[in-house]
Motif scaffolding. Structure first.
Motif, PDB file in Angstrom:
ATOM      1  N   HIS A   1       0.843  -1.192   0.000  1.00 31.80           N
ATOM      2  CA  HIS A   1       0.000   0.000   0.000  1.00 31.80           C
ATOM      3  C   HIS A   1       0.883   1.248   0.000  1.00 31.80           C
ATOM      4  O   HIS A   1       1.894   1.301   0.684  1.00 31.80           O
TER       5      HIS A   1
ATOM      6  N   ARG B   1       0.114   5.250   0.525  1.00 34.50           N
ATOM      7  CA  ARG B   1      -0.916   6.258   0.770  1.00 34.50           C
ATOM      8  C   ARG B   1      -0.689   7.543  -0.006  1.00 34.50           C
ATOM      9  O   ARG B   1      -1.558   8.405  -0.042  1.00 34.50           O
ATOM     10  N   TYR B   2       0.475   7.697  -0.660  1.00 33.79           N
ATOM     11  CA  TYR B   2       0.722   8.897  -1.452  1.00 33.79           C
ATOM     12  C   TYR B   2       0.459   8.682  -2.936  1.00 33.79           C
ATOM     13  O   TYR B   2       0.554   9.612  -3.725  1.00 33.79           O
TER      14      TYR B   2
ATOM     15  N   THR C   1      -0.559   2.679  12.038  1.00 34.08           N
ATOM     16  CA  THR C   1      -0.794   1.917  10.812  1.00 34.08           C
ATOM     17  C   THR C   1      -1.226   0.503  11.140  1.00 34.08           C
ATOM     18  O   THR C   1      -0.890  -0.038  12.191  1.00 34.08           O
TER      19      THR C   1
ATOM     20  N   HIS D   1      -5.696   7.315   1.447  1.00 31.98           N
ATOM     21  CA  HIS D   1      -4.611   7.923   2.220  1.00 31.98           C
ATOM     22  C   HIS D   1      -4.713   7.515   3.687  1.00 31.98           C
ATOM     23  O   HIS D   1      -3.818   6.877   4.216  1.00 31.98           O
ATOM     24  N   HIS D   2      -5.786   7.897   4.359  1.00 32.22           N
ATOM     25  CA  HIS D   2      -5.962   7.447   5.741  1.00 32.22           C
ATOM     26  C   HIS D   2      -7.406   7.621   6.172  1.00 32.22           C
ATOM     27  O   HIS D   2      -8.192   8.295   5.519  1.00 32.22           O
TER      28      HIS D   2
ATOM     29  N   PHE E   1      -1.945   0.673   6.108  1.00 28.79           N
ATOM     30  CA  PHE E   1      -3.005   1.673   6.066  1.00 28.79           C
ATOM     31  C   PHE E   1      -2.848   2.613   7.258  1.00 28.79           C
ATOM     32  O   PHE E   1      -2.744   2.169   8.400  1.00 28.79           O
ATOM     33  N   LYS E   2      -2.843   3.904   6.984  1.00 34.09           N
ATOM     34  CA  LYS E   2      -2.740   4.888   8.056  1.00 34.09           C
ATOM     35  C   LYS E   2      -4.121   5.105   8.660  1.00 34.09           C
ATOM     36  O   LYS E   2      -5.105   5.325   7.941  1.00 34.09           O
TER      37      LYS E   2
END
Length: 170
Positions: free
Chosen positions: A84, A86-87, A137, A92-93, A142-143
């Motif tokens: 993953h 997120r950027y 995370t 993202h979160h 995943f944030k």
């Protein structure tokens, strides 16, 4: 907010319309995800209601009267090995709400007890006055966040848009 409601009225912004019904994430290991998410989601009032080798689903009641869902599905095939990011375009979160700073602190203690990867320990952030959060995370990167924002702070933030004459798109 209902159609034709006055967007400057703070009361019209609350309610069912536009609230989140569910989030579904794809994970690399259902068993690992179950171990990770079970204590976290129990803390937030969710209950595990579906459990198989390819899917987990937790649910709980939302204030507006419907169930809120957190669903995990197993990755498959060639997608299994992709990490993953997120950027990159996509998720993202996710930030969950807390009722108090104490709840955020207690949640942080739970994360530490469970060996969760903490990105940022609880502290205040300047997103809104009183914004107090912990960031962490899950095993797939995943944030996630648990945040407390005092209701008065959110109302003041909203009112600032209205006072500036910032157009609220409806």
């Amino acid at each position: 907010m209902t159609r034709n409601a006055d967007p400057t009225d703070i009361k019209c912004a609350t309610g069912k319309i536009g609230s989140v019904n569910h989030l579904r994430l794809t994970v690399t290991s259902i068993e690992r995800a179950k171990d990770f998410y079970s204590p976290i989601l129990r803390f937030m009032g969710y209950h595990l209601v579906e459990c198989s080798n390819t899917r987990l689903a937790w649910t709980g009641w939302a204030e507006h009267g419907n169930l809120r869902w957190f669903i995990l599905s197993s990755a498959s095939g060639e997608q299994m090995g992709l990490p993953h990011n997120r950027y990159a375009p996509g998720f993202h979160h996710l930030a969950f709400n807390a009722r108090s700073r104490t709840e955020v602190d207690d949640f942080y203690d739970l994360l530490v007890q469970n060996g969760v990867n903490i990105l940022d320990a609880p502290r205040e952030y300047d997103y809104e006055t009183g914004y107090y959060a912990v960031f962490f995370t899950d095993p797939d990167g995943f944030k996630l966040e648990l945040v407390h924002v005092p209701e008065a702070s959110s109302r003041n933030y909203w009112q600032a848009f209205v006072d500036r004459g910032t157009p609220l798109i409806t």
